[in-house]
Scaffold this motif. Sequence first.
Motif, PDB file in Angstrom:
ATOM      1  N   LEU A   1       8.245  19.959   2.993  1.00  0.00           N
ATOM      2  CA  LEU A   1       8.305  21.196   3.771  1.00  0.00           C
ATOM      3  C   LEU A   1       8.846  20.928   5.162  1.00  0.00           C
ATOM      4  CD1 LEU A   1       7.588  24.235   3.985  1.00  0.00           C
ATOM      5  CD2 LEU A   1       5.339  23.526   4.827  1.00  0.00           C
ATOM      6  N   SER A   2       8.461  19.794   5.748  1.00  0.00           N
ATOM      7  CA  SER A   2       8.902  19.474   7.108  1.00  0.00           C
ATOM      8  C   SER A   2      10.400  19.212   7.190  1.00  0.00           C
ATOM      9  CB  SER A   2       8.147  18.244   7.627  1.00  0.00           C
ATOM     10  OG  SER A   2       8.356  17.128   6.778  1.00  0.00           O
TER      11      SER A   2
ATOM     12  N   TRP B   1       5.506  29.548  10.332  1.00  0.00           N
ATOM     13  CA  TRP B   1       4.168  30.065  10.082  1.00  0.00           C
ATOM     14  C   TRP B   1       3.116  28.954  10.047  1.00  0.00           C
ATOM     15  CZ3 TRP B   1       3.242  35.323   7.979  1.00  0.00           C
ATOM     16  CH2 TRP B   1       4.393  36.114   8.015  1.00  0.00           C
ATOM     17  N   TRP B   2       3.538  27.700  10.002  1.00  0.00           N
ATOM     18  CA  TRP B   2       2.596  26.584   9.872  1.00  0.00           C
ATOM     19  C   TRP B   2       1.663  26.525  11.080  1.00  0.00           C
ATOM     20  CZ3 TRP B   2       1.495  23.436   5.871  1.00  0.00           C
ATOM     21  CH2 TRP B   2       0.745  22.298   6.128  1.00  0.00           C
ATOM     22  N   ASP B   3       0.364  26.426  10.805  1.00  0.00           N
ATOM     23  CA  ASP B   3      -0.640  26.366  11.862  1.00  0.00           C
ATOM     24  C   ASP B   3      -0.936  24.898  12.172  1.00  0.00           C
ATOM     25  OD1 ASP B   3      -2.771  26.637  13.586  1.00  0.00           O
ATOM     26  OD2 ASP B   3      -3.670  28.309  12.491  1.00  0.00           O
ATOM     27  N   HIS B   4      -0.290  24.373  13.220  1.00  0.00           N
ATOM     28  CA  HIS B   4      -0.454  22.967  13.569  1.00  0.00           C
ATOM     29  C   HIS B   4      -1.841  22.675  14.124  1.00  0.00           C
ATOM     30  CE1 HIS B   4       3.719  21.592  12.933  1.00  0.00           C
ATOM     31  NE2 HIS B   4       4.063  22.833  13.298  1.00  0.00           N
TER      32      HIS B   4
ATOM     33  N   THR C   1      -0.867  16.048   6.685  1.00  0.00           N
ATOM     34  CA  THR C   1      -0.560  17.062   5.679  1.00  0.00           C
ATOM     35  C   THR C   1       0.831  17.638   5.910  1.00  0.00           C
ATOM     36  OG1 THR C   1      -2.895  17.636   5.461  1.00  0.00           O
ATOM     37  CG2 THR C   1      -1.294  19.261   4.697  1.00  0.00           C
ATOM     38  N   PHE C   2       1.168  17.904   7.145  1.00  0.00           N
ATOM     39  CA  PHE C   2       2.482  18.479   7.464  1.00  0.00           C
ATOM     40  C   PHE C   2       3.611  17.527   7.075  1.00  0.00           C
ATOM     41  CE2 PHE C   2       5.954  19.104  10.601  1.00  0.00           C
ATOM     42  CZ  PHE C   2       6.348  20.370  10.195  1.00  0.00           C
ATOM     43  N   ARG C   3       3.387  16.224   7.225  1.00  0.00           N
ATOM     44  CA  ARG C   3       4.441  15.247   6.954  1.00  0.00           C
ATOM     45  C   ARG C   3       4.582  14.932   5.471  1.00  0.00           C
ATOM     46  NH1 ARG C   3       7.739  15.790  11.009  1.00  0.00           N
ATOM     47  NH2 ARG C   3       6.647  15.633  13.016  1.00  0.00           N
ATOM     48  N   THR C   4       3.578  15.244   4.660  1.00  0.00           N
ATOM     49  CA  THR C   4       3.609  14.839   3.251  1.00  0.00           C
ATOM     50  C   THR C   4       3.661  15.987   2.258  1.00  0.00           C
ATOM     51  OG1 THR C   4       1.177  14.735   3.223  1.00  0.00           O
ATOM     52  CG2 THR C   4       2.365  12.711   3.751  1.00  0.00           C
TER      53      THR C   4
END
Length: 579
Positions: A175-176, A185-188, A195-198
């Motif tokens: 996704l990244s 929309w991603w809530d960092h 999770t964001f990186r994988t």
Amino acid sequence: MPTQECSTTDCGRPAAFATRSEPAWCLDCIDNLVRAGGLEPAEPFTKPSTWRLTTCRTCGVQAHYRLEYIIGNNAAGIATCRACHWKAWRGNRGPRPGATLDRGKITRRLDEFGYELIDPLDEVSDDGDGPLVAKCRRCGRIRAARMGDFGWRCNCSRNTRSSNPASPRPGRLLLSESDSPALQWWDHERNDEATFRTVTVRATRACQWRCPECGRRFEAKVSAMAERPTCPDCSARRHAEWKSEYAQWQTTPVAEVPELAAAWADDADPREVMVAGSWKLRRFRCPNGHQPRISPLTFMSSGCPHCRGAKTAAAKKWLADTSPEIAGQWHPTLNGKHSPQNVVWDSQRMVWWRADCCGHEWQDTVRARDKYQRLRCPACRTFLGSLAWDDPGLAAEWSPANPLTAWNVRPHTSTPFVPEWICATNPGHTWQAPLSSRSNGAECPDCREAGKSRVELAHHAAAEELFGNARSGVAMKDKAFTTRKSWTTDISVSVNEHTLVIEYDGAYWHSAPAKVLVDERKSRDLLAAGCLVVRLREDDLPTLGIDHPRYREVRAHSTVARPGPVMEDIRDWVTDLTA
């Protein structure tokens, strides 16, 4: 060994299998779940995905069921045994008048579907409704069902595709690294960085999101958001706004909407016809002269359907471009003016096909060719997307001792046996290896242990001296690869932000037809990935016939090796190409 505890309250014993987020149970609790469904285990439990043989405690019929199916029926309060279910269903329905039992007819029909009859379960069964118990000849699974249900064949004969051929889904795209609008929309703050990186765009994991419009925070699956990000509050608000707007259109005459009034071609008075609220179609005239009959609201929002259809036709996906394997079986003489170049990939047209393997000819629709079993040849029972089609070079090393042919397995499928392979370079080398490892680039272990030839090592040393960053045996992966997921390169060099791949093709190792085919597929994959490719073809090896500006073949002689001048020539070619 499993480390997860049994999900049954107060059990405390180790589970028979481990999962990330789903419940798991110990062997005793699993058997209790099976008994709760009205069944008695008839064989040991292995893993949740396997079909387990059970015996019905009511009717005594043996059949295979998955643990997930039993648990789902238990939660719904439904008995699992399908034999009991269909006998009760047939009893309530009553036999069809005039129907009689014909065991020979039943046996022949089941044999056509790949099943062996075990028990008719009913006095009347050949009318398509009576329950039967039959065993799949291929995988041995026993099931109780109606005759019509057996016509769909066993799950083991299904050959489903992973995505729509006209719009294939991305593979393991992060996704990244995607261009999905869901990134906004991603809530960092509420999701961790790992999770964001994988996480991939097709992940079914539930993550936290924040609407960029209203700021609402909510939870949703990544796959759903990557396809079409939506906010629950904004969706509800837009729906309410549309209902209010629709109510206004119900009281607004067509004559008061300029674009509708200008295109009005109906006999009715536009001052008395409302934009919305009526099912009756009206005549309009578009700027291109089309006169469709359509509702005013649809014409206002979507325009002329004929003009939209012309745009859709221009973007049609033809069979030749979308499914080349199926297009290759198009009958050359029996389909008249129709061809793979003018028939869409999912057409319902009944056409003639011819199998290149056995010459079998048959009729079927284009769309049906790519559904369910997806057979390449109904007579030979070979299927589409097989190893033999996707990677014929690797298929040439498939041993005839394997219980299935290379036309009956996918490149990365899981087989109930470990396939045997015969080295194309040295047929005396035989070994066993999983399909996935071979498709990912694993070569013959005997040849690999023999190491690289003296001439190849000399060329690598010359490349390292000249370019300074030459590497040997690097495994390359790229999304553009179509034959294999990974290729191991002989020599790879980074030159002016380009990757130069130099392959040394020795006459002894690369003269076999299978190796020639592998060399060609490997070169085309590397070119598709943007690499510069040079093949040093030894002695009298024939050319691979690749015509590409970033591809070159250089004749190398094993008896008079000139690695230094060869590398200098390659450097000059690369310099001119990348200047």
